[in-house]
Design a protein around this motif. Structure first.
Motif, short mmCIF file in Angstrom:
data_model
loop_
_atom_site.label_atom_id
_atom_site.label_comp_id
_atom_site.label_asym_id
_atom_site.label_seq_id
_atom_site.Cartn_x
_atom_site.Cartn_y
_atom_site.Cartn_z
N SER A 48 0.82 -1.20 0.00
CA SER A 48 0.00 0.00 0.00
C SER A 48 0.86 1.26 0.00
O SER A 48 0.56 2.23 -0.71
CB SER A 48 -0.93 0.00 1.21
N ILE A 49 1.93 1.26 0.80
CA ILE A 49 2.84 2.42 0.82
C ILE A 49 3.42 2.64 -0.56
O ILE A 49 3.49 3.77 -1.05
CB ILE A 49 3.95 2.23 1.87
N SER A 50 3.80 1.57 -1.21
CA SER A 50 4.35 1.66 -2.56
C SER A 50 3.34 2.27 -3.53
O SER A 50 3.67 3.17 -4.30
CB SER A 50 4.78 0.27 -3.05
N GLN A 51 2.12 1.79 -3.46
CA GLN A 51 1.08 2.28 -4.37
C GLN A 51 0.71 3.73 -4.09
O GLN A 51 0.58 4.53 -5.01
CB GLN A 51 -0.16 1.40 -4.27
N ARG A 52 0.58 4.08 -2.82
CA ARG A 52 0.14 5.42 -2.45
C ARG A 52 1.21 6.48 -2.68
O ARG A 52 0.90 7.65 -2.89
CB ARG A 52 -0.37 5.45 -1.02
N THR A 53 2.49 6.08 -2.63
CA THR A 53 3.57 7.04 -2.86
C THR A 53 4.09 6.98 -4.29
O THR A 53 4.93 7.79 -4.67
CB THR A 53 4.75 6.79 -1.90
N ASN A 54 3.60 6.01 -5.06
CA ASN A 54 4.04 5.81 -6.44
C ASN A 54 5.56 5.58 -6.52
O ASN A 54 6.25 6.09 -7.39
CB ASN A 54 3.64 6.99 -7.32
N ILE A 55 6.05 4.80 -5.54
CA ILE A 55 7.46 4.40 -5.50
C ILE A 55 7.49 2.88 -5.61
O ILE A 55 6.71 2.20 -4.94
CB ILE A 55 8.13 4.86 -4.19
N LYS A 56 8.39 2.36 -6.43
CA LYS A 56 8.46 0.92 -6.62
C LYS A 56 8.61 0.20 -5.28
O LYS A 56 9.32 0.67 -4.39
CB LYS A 56 9.62 0.54 -7.53
N LEU A 57 7.94 -0.94 -5.17
CA LEU A 57 7.92 -1.70 -3.94
C LEU A 57 9.32 -2.02 -3.43
O LEU A 57 9.63 -1.84 -2.25
CB LEU A 57 7.13 -3.00 -4.15
N ARG A 58 10.19 -2.46 -4.31
CA ARG A 58 11.57 -2.81 -3.92
C ARG A 58 12.28 -1.58 -3.35
O ARG A 58 13.00 -1.68 -2.36
CB ARG A 58 12.33 -3.38 -5.10
N HIS A 59 12.05 -0.42 -3.94
CA HIS A 59 12.71 0.79 -3.46
C HIS A 59 12.14 1.22 -2.10
O HIS A 59 12.91 1.64 -1.21
CB HIS A 59 12.58 1.92 -4.47
N VAL A 60 10.83 1.09 -1.91
CA VAL A 60 10.24 1.37 -0.59
C VAL A 60 10.86 0.44 0.44
O VAL A 60 11.23 0.88 1.54
CB VAL A 60 8.70 1.22 -0.62
N ALA A 61 11.01 -0.82 0.09
CA ALA A 61 11.61 -1.79 1.00
C ALA A 61 13.04 -1.39 1.35
O ALA A 61 13.45 -1.43 2.52
CB ALA A 61 11.58 -3.19 0.39
#
Length: 99
Positions: A48-61
């Motif tokens: 959800s954080i990835s989708q809401r911030t429009n940042i790739k999941l791997r990068h959010v991780a």
């Protein structure tokens, strides 16, 4: 020779996928420790954080793992993480501790 090149390319892709998976798993672990969630809930928060911030999941991780080490987390992800974990504004300090 093209068969060897194709296998080398596939091997490289698999190595990248394993590394990305490990990164995501580590970030989920940080979220679990902070929020007392189940692994599935941690995955949902990360996605959800990835989708809401429009940042790739791997990068959010990667950013969440870095935050666990350094205490630095960008405000967009911090805000989303606080909201998802019900911590309230500024509840996640820069050093990663709950207030």
């Amino acid at each position: 020779m093209t068969k060897v090149v194709a296998l080398e390319d596939e091997n490289l892709q698999l190595k990248h996928a394993v590394h990305a998976h490990a990164t995501v798993d580590q970030a989920i672990g940080v979220i679990l420790a902070l929020g007392g969630l189940t692994p599935d809930e941690g995955w949902d928060v990360l996605r959800s954080i990835s989708q809401r911030t429009n940042i790739k999941l791997r990068h959010v991780a990667e950013l969440i793992i870095e935050w666990a080490r350094t205490g630095d987390l960008c405000s967009d992800i911090r805000r989303e993480l606080e909201q998802h974990l019900g911590l309230g504004t500024r509840a996640v300090r820069d050093d990663g501790q709950d207030t």
